[in-house]
Enzyme design. Structure first.
Site, PDB file in Angstrom:
ATOM      1  N   LYS A  14      -3.717  -7.467  13.052  1.00 43.71           N
ATOM      2  CA  LYS A  14      -2.315  -7.075  13.249  1.00 43.71           C
ATOM      3  C   LYS A  14      -2.143  -5.573  13.110  1.00 43.71           C
ATOM      4  O   LYS A  14      -1.528  -4.934  13.947  1.00 43.71           O
ATOM      5  CB  LYS A  14      -1.396  -7.721  12.195  1.00 43.71           C
ATOM      6  CG  LYS A  14      -1.332  -9.210  12.197  1.00 43.71           C
ATOM      7  CD  LYS A  14      -0.267  -9.717  11.235  1.00 43.71           C
ATOM      8  CE  LYS A  14      -0.523  -9.391   9.772  1.00 43.71           C
ATOM      9  NZ  LYS A  14      -1.725 -10.022   9.213  1.00 43.71           N
ATOM     10  N   ARG A  89       7.129 -12.955   6.373  1.00 46.72           N
ATOM     11  CA  ARG A  89       5.976 -13.746   5.946  1.00 46.72           C
ATOM     12  C   ARG A  89       6.384 -15.112   5.426  1.00 46.72           C
ATOM     13  O   ARG A  89       5.512 -15.902   5.074  1.00 46.72           O
ATOM     14  CB  ARG A  89       5.265 -13.005   4.832  1.00 46.72           C
ATOM     15  CG  ARG A  89       3.919 -12.364   5.234  1.00 46.72           C
ATOM     16  CD  ARG A  89       3.373 -11.723   3.985  1.00 46.72           C
ATOM     17  NE  ARG A  89       1.978 -11.416   3.992  1.00 46.72           N
ATOM     18  CZ  ARG A  89       1.467 -10.249   4.367  1.00 46.72           C
ATOM     19  NH1 ARG A  89       2.216  -9.323   4.881  1.00 46.72           N
ATOM     20  NH2 ARG A  89       0.172 -10.039   4.247  1.00 46.72           N
ATOM     21  N   ARG A 128     -14.124  -5.294   5.536  1.00 44.87           N
ATOM     22  CA  ARG A 128     -13.104  -4.254   5.413  1.00 44.87           C
ATOM     23  C   ARG A 128     -13.135  -3.624   4.017  1.00 44.87           C
ATOM     24  O   ARG A 128     -12.951  -2.416   3.871  1.00 44.87           O
ATOM     25  CB  ARG A 128     -11.729  -4.872   5.691  1.00 44.87           C
ATOM     26  CG  ARG A 128     -10.603  -3.907   5.734  1.00 44.87           C
ATOM     27  CD  ARG A 128      -9.353  -4.532   6.319  1.00 44.87           C
ATOM     28  NE  ARG A 128      -8.706  -5.449   5.396  1.00 44.87           N
ATOM     29  CZ  ARG A 128      -7.551  -6.060   5.632  1.00 44.87           C
ATOM     30  NH1 ARG A 128      -6.950  -5.902   6.792  1.00 44.87           N
ATOM     31  NH2 ARG A 128      -7.018  -6.856   4.746  1.00 44.87           N
ATOM     32  N   ARG A 130     -11.079  -3.673   1.317  1.00 42.42           N
ATOM     33  CA  ARG A 130      -9.925  -3.082   0.644  1.00 42.42           C
ATOM     34  C   ARG A 130      -9.873  -3.613  -0.795  1.00 42.42           C
ATOM     35  O   ARG A 130     -10.573  -4.572  -1.115  1.00 42.42           O
ATOM     36  CB  ARG A 130      -8.663  -3.523   1.417  1.00 42.42           C
ATOM     37  CG  ARG A 130      -7.543  -2.556   1.405  1.00 42.42           C
ATOM     38  CD  ARG A 130      -6.478  -2.969   2.402  1.00 42.42           C
ATOM     39  NE  ARG A 130      -5.816  -4.220   2.047  1.00 42.42           N
ATOM     40  CZ  ARG A 130      -4.956  -4.846   2.831  1.00 42.42           C
ATOM     41  NH1 ARG A 130      -4.676  -4.361   4.017  1.00 42.42           N
ATOM     42  NH2 ARG A 130      -4.386  -5.971   2.447  1.00 42.42           N
ATOM     43  N   ARG A 141      -5.342 -15.443  -0.264  1.00 44.96           N
ATOM     44  CA  ARG A 141      -4.443 -14.913   0.775  1.00 44.96           C
ATOM     45  C   ARG A 141      -4.413 -15.813   2.002  1.00 44.96           C
ATOM     46  O   ARG A 141      -3.370 -15.982   2.624  1.00 44.96           O
ATOM     47  CB  ARG A 141      -4.833 -13.477   1.140  1.00 44.96           C
ATOM     48  CG  ARG A 141      -4.225 -12.516   0.125  1.00 44.96           C
ATOM     49  CD  ARG A 141      -4.846 -11.145   0.120  1.00 44.96           C
ATOM     50  NE  ARG A 141      -4.902 -10.542   1.425  1.00 44.96           N
ATOM     51  CZ  ARG A 141      -5.866  -9.707   1.793  1.00 44.96           C
ATOM     52  NH1 ARG A 141      -6.834  -9.397   0.967  1.00 44.96           N
ATOM     53  NH2 ARG A 141      -5.849  -9.192   2.980  1.00 44.96           N
TER      54      ARG A 141
END
Ligand code: AMP
Length: 183
Positions: A14, A89, A128, A130, A141
């Site tokens: 996204k 969300r 990634r 993070r 998540r």
């Protein structure tokens, strides 16, 4: 005028797609996650309250998110359009957004649903790296996404503004499909 919502699980791409499209259309890319991360790093009241939820991979309470989005959409740069990334969300947030847009005489053109299978999401998120991308938090998540956010697919499908794109393709192909889907 382009006003779009980007929907999809964490790791669907996204942010990448919204950022590119926002640049090419010269409109703001509004990522609630980015706004929250800045607040956390600046240790503002919002950041201090939101940080623990983010670290656990849980949603930050609506009492913090809704005012933040109302304020952001009141900024003058949104007159030329906007891309919302990571908001709404939940169905509650989507209902709030409906009312907010009505109040400010705007509407959303389309909701882009980036569809990616779970195995690929986990792989991408681990790569990634993070702060909230360790395996336990990633799985939480994804669960939060399935339970709280995925119902928005039907919510926007019912309004006939949902566009689903296969987000497992390479970035350039997703971008090309997106560009042709929204004109
Ligand atoms: P993101 O960058 O969109 O993956 O968001 C990172 C984290 O910020 C999420 O895991 C949530 O903790 C929080 N967050 C971002 N957007 C929202 C939202 N619309 N509602 C609640 N929490 C959010």
């Amino acid at each position: 005028m382009t006003r779009l919502i980007f929907l999809g699980p964490p790791g669907a791409g996204k942010g990448t797609q919204a950022q590119e499209l926002a640049k090419s259309r010269a409109i703001p890319h509004i990522s609630t996650g980015d706004i929250l991360r800045v607040a956390v790093s600046q240790k503002t009241d919002l950041g201090l309250q939101a940080g623990a939820y983010m670290d656990a991979g849980d949603l930050v309470p609506d009492s913090l998110i809704l005012e933040m989005v109302r304020d952001r959409l009141a900024q003058p740069d949104t007159a030329s359009g906007w891309l919302l990334d990571g908001f709404p969300r939940t169905v509650t947030q989507a209902t709030f957004l409906d009312q907010l847009l009505q109040d400010i005489n705007q509407s959303c053109d389309s909701v882009i649903n980036l569809d990616v299978p779970d195995e690929l999401l986990v792989q991408r998120l681990l790569e990634r790296g993070r702060q909230d991308d360790n395996e336990e938090v990633i799985l939480n998540r994804l669960g939060v996404y399935r339970r709280q956010t995925a119902p928005l697919i039907d919510f926007y499908q019912d309004r006939e503004i949902l566009i689903t794109i296969d987000g497992s393709q390479p970035i350039e192909e997703v971008a090309a499909e997106l560009a042709s889907a929204i004109q």
